[in-house]
Design an enzyme around this catalytic site. Sequence first.
Site, PDB file in Angstrom:
ATOM      1  CD  GLU A  58      -2.460   1.037   2.906  1.00  0.00           C
ATOM      2  OE1 GLU A  58      -2.057   0.192   3.754  1.00  0.00           O
ATOM      3  OE2 GLU A  58      -3.417   1.789   3.117  1.00  0.00           O
ATOM      4  CB  CYS A  89      -4.120  -2.089   4.352  1.00  0.00           C
ATOM      5  SG  CYS A  89      -3.194  -2.360   5.884  1.00  0.00           S
ATOM      6  CE  LYS A 129      -7.084   1.104   3.669  1.00  0.00           C
ATOM      7  NZ  LYS A 129      -5.875   1.486   4.436  1.00  0.00           N
ATOM      8  CB  VAL A 169       0.352  -0.639  12.469  1.00  0.00           C
ATOM      9  CG1 VAL A 169       1.020   0.290  11.473  1.00  0.00           C
ATOM     10  CG2 VAL A 169      -1.147  -0.346  12.543  1.00  0.00           C
TER      11      VAL A 169
HETATM   12  C1  ACM Z   1      -3.993   0.078   7.131  1.00  0.00           C
HETATM   13  O1  ACM Z   1      -5.094   0.087   6.564  1.00  0.00           O
HETATM   14  N1  ACM Z   1      -2.940   0.680   6.576  1.00  0.00           N
HETATM   15  C2  ACM Z   1      -3.802  -0.597   8.417  1.00  0.00           C
END
Ligand code: ACM
Length: 264
Positions: free
Chosen positions: A38, A144, A109, A171
């Site tokens: 990402e 992500c 996203k 994370v």
């Molecule tokens: C994320 O969506 N970068 C944890």
Amino acid sequence: MKIAGVQFKPKFGKTENNIKKVLDIIDSVETDVIIFPELCLSGYFFLSRNEVDKISLDFRSDEINELQKKSTSQNKIVIFGFAEKSGDKLFNSSAILFPDKKLSTVYRKIHLFYKERFCFDKGEKPFFVIEDKSKDITIGPMICYDWRFPEASRSLALLGADLIVCPSNLVTAVWHKVMPARAIENKVYFAVINRIGTEKRNNEELFFNGESVIYGYNGEILAKAGVEDEKIIHAEIFPELTRKKSFNEFNDIFSDRRPYMYNL
Ligand code: ACM
């Protein structure tokens, strides 16, 4: 079919540098599909829309076109995260570039994580898949934090994804418990390609914990990287094997579904 995931540490704000690294890696890896993390052209930890605005790229920009040309000349499907500018909108996006440029597209996203809400707009195009007939694969993109929503993988699988790709900047490590289940319950290959390293902004530090994984459709780990190593992971996949969703002579995980019972 060969797929590869590239776990590395993008340099925050150094787009030219990051693009050069991505281009060099595409050249150097023998594979049919290559997936990067990402926001790997820009780095992750933006604090404002203003910051994103300065560094974001239009999907039709020269920079993205250079990556498209590389996809075509190398005959590789190339997937990477970037900060996208589209008119006055800013998205946390993935480019999905096919050797045949007509198929190339962008996923924005849908579920924004943590402070992304102060920097990006939410993607408004529903989950979709792209079929590359010449390579005989259908790819479903997510990014992500979308992982926390089983509806994301389910939507992509119901649309016909053989391989779900999830460029990430993770994370936490809790996703390791969940993603194999997403592969099994949808009978799809799943590639979670994470970054490594830390980014510190305004005294807040984010540590990105690597461990990128490519899962088989039975949830088995086909390839995995370590927490801190810059590494390219590889797997051989057989997309056609994901298309029959039966697992014995009476059960089929898609036709046994009873959506009207689910109250969604
Ligand atoms: C994320 O969506 N970068 C944890």
